[in-house]
Scaffold this motif. Structure first.
Motif, PDB file in Angstrom:
ATOM      1  N   LEU A  98     -12.560  32.308   9.452  1.00  0.00           N
ATOM      2  CA  LEU A  98     -13.494  33.450   9.726  1.00  0.00           C
ATOM      3  C   LEU A  98     -14.517  33.860   8.451  1.00  0.00           C
ATOM      4  CD1 LEU A  98     -10.647  35.357  11.201  1.00  0.00           C
ATOM      5  CD2 LEU A  98     -12.944  33.976  12.575  1.00  0.00           C
ATOM      6  N   HIS A  99     -16.162  34.413   9.065  1.00  0.00           N
ATOM      7  CA  HIS A  99     -17.130  35.155   7.486  1.00  0.00           C
ATOM      8  C   HIS A  99     -15.830  36.564   7.278  1.00  0.00           C
ATOM      9  CE1 HIS A  99     -20.468  33.317   9.054  1.00  0.00           C
ATOM     10  NE2 HIS A  99     -20.397  33.509  10.402  1.00  0.00           N
ATOM     11  N   ALA A 119     -13.198  34.832  16.604  1.00  0.00           N
ATOM     12  CA  ALA A 119     -13.989  35.112  15.516  1.00  0.00           C
ATOM     13  C   ALA A 119     -14.135  36.609  16.181  1.00  0.00           C
ATOM     14  CB  ALA A 119     -15.659  34.756  16.049  1.00  0.00           C
ATOM     15  N   ASP A 120     -15.506  38.055  15.536  1.00  0.00           N
ATOM     16  CA  ASP A 120     -15.515  39.151  15.937  1.00  0.00           C
ATOM     17  C   ASP A 120     -14.263  39.797  16.242  1.00  0.00           C
ATOM     18  OD1 ASP A 120     -18.559  38.336  15.867  1.00  0.00           O
ATOM     19  OD2 ASP A 120     -18.451  37.536  17.861  1.00  0.00           O
ATOM     20  N   ARG A 121     -13.620  40.242  15.744  1.00  0.00           N
ATOM     21  CA  ARG A 121     -12.128  41.005  15.174  1.00  0.00           C
ATOM     22  C   ARG A 121     -11.471  40.762  16.689  1.00  0.00           C
ATOM     23  NH1 ARG A 121     -11.569  45.487  15.692  1.00  0.00           N
ATOM     24  NH2 ARG A 121     -10.617  45.967  13.281  1.00  0.00           N
ATOM     25  N   GLY A 122     -11.849  39.561  17.626  1.00  0.00           N
ATOM     26  CA  GLY A 122     -11.565  39.590  18.687  1.00  0.00           C
ATOM     27  C   GLY A 122      -9.563  38.517  18.312  1.00  0.00           C
ATOM     28  N   HIS A 139     -11.675  40.091  23.457  1.00  0.00           N
ATOM     29  CA  HIS A 139     -12.522  40.906  22.874  1.00  0.00           C
ATOM     30  C   HIS A 139     -12.547  42.027  22.919  1.00  0.00           C
ATOM     31  CE1 HIS A 139     -17.323  41.206  22.124  1.00  0.00           C
ATOM     32  NE2 HIS A 139     -16.728  42.230  22.765  1.00  0.00           N
ATOM     33  N   GLN A 197     -13.218  45.459  21.503  1.00  0.00           N
ATOM     34  CA  GLN A 197     -13.843  46.990  21.717  1.00  0.00           C
ATOM     35  C   GLN A 197     -14.306  47.826  20.546  1.00  0.00           C
ATOM     36  OE1 GLN A 197     -14.727  47.357  25.451  1.00  0.00           O
ATOM     37  NE2 GLN A 197     -14.188  44.648  24.948  1.00  0.00           N
ATOM     38  N   TRP A 230      -8.562  46.143  22.751  1.00  0.00           N
ATOM     39  CA  TRP A 230      -9.401  44.778  23.445  1.00  0.00           C
ATOM     40  C   TRP A 230      -9.374  44.865  24.753  1.00  0.00           C
ATOM     41  CZ3 TRP A 230      -5.939  45.419  19.584  1.00  0.00           C
ATOM     42  CH2 TRP A 230      -6.474  45.096  17.737  1.00  0.00           C
TER      43      TRP A 230
END
Length: 459
Positions: free
Chosen positions: A349-350, A376-379, A395, A397, A402
């Motif tokens: 992850l980044h 990814a993307d805090r999912g 996902h 929010q 999520w």
């Protein structure tokens, strides 16, 4: 670093050509052409038969009901622009049809209860001028089943959707099609009327190797159900769009929505279903999405395996005989099995937030063990450790919750519940309480936890 030659291997190309040649011979069709797209790129074309096959990817064939998927994309664009909702009754936007209680989603999924065909004469072999009004398409008794109760494939239903596009967009179906789909995707050889070079449509005598020309009619109001002519190259471009979307036309999320089952198979049907303007089927253990098509003199198939990143278009100019959908499925299987997709490289992850990292690991819903992983993307991903159960991806929010993307918890909200000291007490997922230990004594387990705790054999 992984480097791949994007061209297919010689053995794969020969296997594809062999399948197409066998289909042309066994199907007794004057010509049959095909194309394969992999990861968005046309990687193979081939054909066999009369002069049309020699034209290859440039020869137009009539694609029949594959046209319906184009019409569905136009409707989804209107939805995304906020001009309509899929739950809207047709009457709201196209009044006076007599079937206005059916919703737009039901029309897209063929669950509106409409008849399969128009009143006589058979619309595919007669000019559209015989049906100048929607009443002529629908007939005096347009509903064959209760609205929304079952899947019943309906050509008139897509005439209504084409008229809906015209009413809401304020432009003809053909104008909207060209401006909103064909031009952005570069599908210059997909047209309402045939443009040279194009195949002629034929009927093949069932008991003799003899040909009979088939009529090629302008379908008029029925055009949104089956009018288009196209090529294997253009259809492969369309297949790539159906897989990944294109922000100029329709997003990847909307394409995924169209590919999601919205109707069951017809009673007695096999492993198949229907999304929003797209057919779905299981073949050779793969889920294929796309559409088949036929009109007098032509049969067509466009299928795609999103998981394998492979799609195929097959076109032939015979009323019956070849099975383009089955051939397309075989072409997909050939490529997917001979040259399986190379996975994307694993990458860390980044960045990782400690607060989220602390949530990972084992959680229990009652006695069922689950693992929570970061994505990814805090999912996050929640999966049952036993390999079976109610798993989903979520996902993130903006409010720190999520939303479920798939599986049993699709659309459900996952949130953390904190103690007074700020630590996480448990996870709440659609009223399900997940705790760090099975039936954790001090957690908010619905129904409470027995004060005596766990016991052995001697009760």
């Amino acid at each position: 670093m992984t480097s791949l030659n994007e061209e297919l291997l010689p053995a794969t190309r020969r296997a594809l050509l062999h399948r197409v040649a066998v289909a042309q011979v066994e199907g007794r069709t004057p010509s049959l052409v095909a194309g394969v797209v992999r990861d968005g790129r046309l990687v193979w074309t081939g054909g066999q038969g009369r002069g049309e096959a020699a034209e290859g990817i440039e020869a137009q064939y009539r694609i029949g009901s594959i046209t319906k998927t184009f019409t569905a994309v136009l409707v989804m664009r209107l939805r995304n622009e906020g001009l309509l909702d899929l739950s809207d009754p047709l009457e709201k936007h196209l009044p006076g049809t007599g079937v206005g209680e059916a919703t737009i989603a039901q029309l897209l999924a063929h669950t509106a209860g409409l008849g399969a065909e128009t009143p006589s004469p058979w619309w595919e072999r007669t000019p559209g001028t015989l049906r100048p009004e929607l009443a002529d398409v629908l007939g005096p008794q347009p509903l064959k089943h209760p609205v929304g109760r079952r899947h019943h494939y309906s050509n008139p239903g897509y005439t209504l959707l084409g008229s809906l596009v015209e009413a809401v967009r304020g432009a003809s179906w053909e104008e909207a099609l060209n401006r909103e789909i064909l031009e952005p995707l570069g599908m210059t050889r997909t047209t309402v009327q045939p443009q040279a070079p194009h195949a002629e449509g034929w009927a093949v005598h069932p008991w003799a190797d003899a040909l009979l020309p088939e009529p090629s009619e302008d379908l008029g109001l029925m055009a949104p159900a089956g009018q288009l002519w196209s090529t294997v190259a253009d259809l492969c471009r369309f297949a790539a769009f159906l897989a990944d979307g294109d922000e100029r036309v329709l997003s990847a999320a909307s394409m995924c929505e169209m590919r999601t089952p919205a109707a069951p198979c017809e009673p007695g049907g096999w492993d198949s279903g229907y999304g929003l303007g797209m057919q779905l089927l299981r073949m050779d253990g793969r889920t294929l999405v796309g559409h088949g098509g036929s009109l007098p003199g032509f049969v067509a198939g466009l299928w795609l395996s999103v998981e394998d990143g492979v799609g195929a278009a097959v076109l032939a100019n015979a009323t019956s005989g070849p099975l383009p959908g089955m051939v397309a499925g075989d072409l997909i299987r050939t490529v997917a099995e001979a040259e399986p997709r190379i996975p994307q490289p694993w990458m860390p992850l980044h960045n990782v937030e400690q607060e989220l990292l602390d949530l990972t690991g084992t959680w229990y819903w009652g006695t069922y063990a689950y693992a929570l992983r970061l994505a990814a993307d805090r999912g996050v991903e929640l999966e049952p450790l036993a390999g079976r159960g109610r798993g989903s991806r979520f996902h993130a929010q903006p409010d720190g919750t999520w939303i479920g993307l798939d599986g049993y918890f699709a659309g459900e909200t996952l949130r953390t519940v904190q103690r007074t000291d700020g630590s996480v007490s448990h996870l709440d997922l659609g009223s399900f309480v997940f705790t760090r230990e099975p039936y954790e004594p001090h957690a908010a387990v619905p129904g409470g936890v027995h004060k005596d705790g766990w016991r052995g054999r001697d009760l």
